[in-house]
Design a protein around this motif. Structure first.
Motif, PDB file in Angstrom:
ATOM      1  N   UNK A 337      31.228  27.521  46.728  1.00 21.98           N
ATOM      2  CA  UNK A 337      30.067  26.974  45.429  1.00 21.98           C
ATOM      3  C   UNK A 337      30.126  28.327  44.010  1.00 21.98           C
ATOM      4  N   UNK A 338      30.370  29.311  44.599  1.00 23.28           N
ATOM      5  CA  UNK A 338      29.369  30.181  43.789  1.00 23.28           C
ATOM      6  C   UNK A 338      31.110  31.405  42.995  1.00 23.28           C
ATOM      7  N   UNK A 339      30.575  31.949  42.031  1.00 27.37           N
ATOM      8  CA  UNK A 339      30.534  32.134  40.800  1.00 27.37           C
ATOM      9  C   UNK A 339      31.747  34.132  42.264  1.00 27.37           C
ATOM     10  N   UNK A 340      32.827  34.221  41.858  1.00 26.89           N
ATOM     11  CA  UNK A 340      33.303  35.087  42.849  1.00 26.89           C
ATOM     12  C   UNK A 340      34.069  35.976  41.112  1.00 26.89           C
ATOM     13  N   UNK A 341      33.685  37.316  41.340  1.00 27.16           N
ATOM     14  CA  UNK A 341      33.934  37.949  39.877  1.00 27.16           C
ATOM     15  C   UNK A 341      35.098  38.542  39.569  1.00 27.16           C
ATOM     16  N   UNK A 342      36.040  38.558  40.996  1.00 23.30           N
ATOM     17  CA  UNK A 342      37.459  38.804  40.754  1.00 23.30           C
ATOM     18  C   UNK A 342      38.365  37.852  41.293  1.00 23.30           C
ATOM     19  N   UNK A 343      39.385  37.388  40.241  1.00 26.59           N
ATOM     20  CA  UNK A 343      40.478  37.000  41.203  1.00 26.59           C
ATOM     21  C   UNK A 343      42.177  37.483  41.005  1.00 26.59           C
ATOM     22  N   UNK A 344      42.593  36.817  42.026  1.00 24.99           N
ATOM     23  CA  UNK A 344      43.544  37.193  42.370  1.00 24.99           C
ATOM     24  C   UNK A 344      44.783  37.223  41.868  1.00 24.99           C
ATOM     25  N   UNK A 345      45.843  37.254  41.126  1.00 24.73           N
ATOM     26  CA  UNK A 345      46.919  36.891  40.639  1.00 24.73           C
ATOM     27  C   UNK A 345      48.605  36.517  40.474  1.00 24.73           C
ATOM     28  N   UNK A 346      48.912  35.825  41.232  1.00 22.86           N
ATOM     29  CA  UNK A 346      49.943  36.302  41.002  1.00 22.86           C
ATOM     30  C   UNK A 346      51.269  37.360  41.032  1.00 22.86           C
ATOM     31  N   UNK A 347      51.475  38.031  41.628  1.00 22.34           N
ATOM     32  CA  UNK A 347      52.504  39.576  40.577  1.00 22.34           C
ATOM     33  C   UNK A 347      54.067  38.412  40.365  1.00 22.34           C
TER      34      UNK A 347
END
Ligand SMILES: NC(=O)N[C@@H](CC(=O)O)C(=O)O
Ligand SMILES: [Zn+2]
Ligand SMILES: [Zn+2]
Length: 347
Positions: A337-347
């Motif tokens: 439920x917390x905010x994560x600053x980094x996000x993985x994007x699919x290449x």
């Protein structure tokens, strides 16, 4: 509008993860395969993975849970007991097992069948050295008179110091290190000794677990230590030393088993592990060191090729799920439920 900060890395590997078995695999395997190309699969199942035959059967169950089109290689490990023989090691090597795991009996989740006295497995360790089967260690002593916060340091003094002398050619990894003492010992030891560091030990210290209420989702083993140790781990991970590499120790437990009068140890991070490491490295202004730690030092230590493909992280806040399905139960992931600053994007 400013372009979000992005970070493209050689695809990383996870050198320490718990996938569990059977219906848990439909959560844990896709989560790991989403980010990592390879992972070292911990053998602390019930019953544990103690023979080559068990390891091959377990690998097949994991492989059948890999999502279509995903590229993911489980690297299998045997669980050492007092009775693991030199023949077991030769058979494991022939079956492609790359390492054996030392759990001092009683040290952590599902370690009851672990080693009761290191001297009992000296012949086994000789065989591992001969066949180049690496030794992975849950590095904590278990005597009831030793304080839980000192167990890693005392393992180094009483056991590891001797192992590195007695088996100079055996490659060893001190797993999920949690102390300044461990970071210093590994850094100054031979190149045959490496260490993994988890994202949660980089992001947290024992205050996060114990101040303002007891928070069972931060409880893992080895237990979070005081902040000077967290700082030493951050320095080790981001300092560029090739001896330290990524091992999430992502360890799923159902929510009810952690939120309990006797809650169990382990944090589930596989769903966003690289994102959490990025956050920790950013806190040290060391994002340029993340690729070495996550994608180069591990394969170099293990003598395996680095991956050829890449993953991309983008600085784009998102909300972690409150819960995830774990077989017929649910689990609460770390950072639920917390905010994560980094996000993985699919290449
Ligand atoms: N780290 C943990 O707290 N738990 C792990 C076991 C381990 O790696 O010690 C688990 O299997 O749940
Ligand atoms: Zn462990
Ligand atoms: Zn573990």
């Amino acid at each position: 509008m400013t372009t979000p900060q992005t970070l493209t890395l050689t695809r990383p590997d996870d050198w320490h993860i718990h996938l569990r078995d059977n219906d848990a695999l439909s959560l844990t395997v896709p989560d790991a395969a989403n980010t990592f190309a390879r992972a070292i699969i911990m053998p602390n199942l019930v019953p544990p993975v103690t023979t080559a035959e068990h390891a091959l059967a377990y690998r097949a169950r994991i492989e059948s849970a890999i999502p279509p089109g995903a590229n993911f290689e489980p690297l299998m490990v045997l669980y050492l007991t007092d009775n693991t023989s030199a023949e077991d090691i030769a058979a494991a090597k022939a079956a492609g097992v790359i390492a054996c795991k030392l759990y001092p009996a009683g040290a952590t989740t599902n370690s009851d069948s672990g080693v009761t006295d290191i001297k009992k497995i000296y012949t086994t360790l000789e065989a591992m050295q001969k066949h180049d089967v690496k030794l992975l260690m849950h590095g904590e002593v278990t005597h009831s008179d030793i304080d839980i916060f000192d167990r890693e340091k005392i393992f180094i003094d009483r056991t590891l110091r001797h192992l590195v002398k007695d088996f100079p050619e055996l490659a060893m990894v001190l797993e999920h290190i949690t102390t300044k003492d461990a970071a210093e010992f590994v850094e100054s030891a031979t190149s045959k000794l490496g260490a993994t560091i988890t994202a949660h030990h980089l992001l947290y210290n024992r205050n996060h677990m114990l101040v303002g209420g007891i928070r069972p989702h931060y409880y893992c083993l080895p237990i979070l230590k005081r902040n000077i140790h967290q700082e030493a781990l951050l320095k080790a991970a981001t300092g560029g030393s090739t001896k330290f590499f990524l091992g999430t120790d992502s360890a799923p437990h159902p929510t009810h088993a952690k939120e309990s009068a006797c809650g169990c140890a382990g944090c589930y991070t596989a769903y966003a592990a690289l994102e959490m490491y990025a956050e920790a490295f950013e806190s040290m202004n060391a994002l340029d060191k993340l690729e070495g730690f996550a994608s180069f030092h591990g394969p170099d230590f293990y003598g395996l090729p680095r991956n050829n493909d890449t993953v991309t992280l983008v600085k784009e806040p998102w909300t972690a799920p409150d819960s995830l399905p774990l077989g017929t139960s649910t689990l609460s992931p770390l950072r639920a439920g917390e905010t994560l600053p980094w996000k993985l994007v699919r290449n």
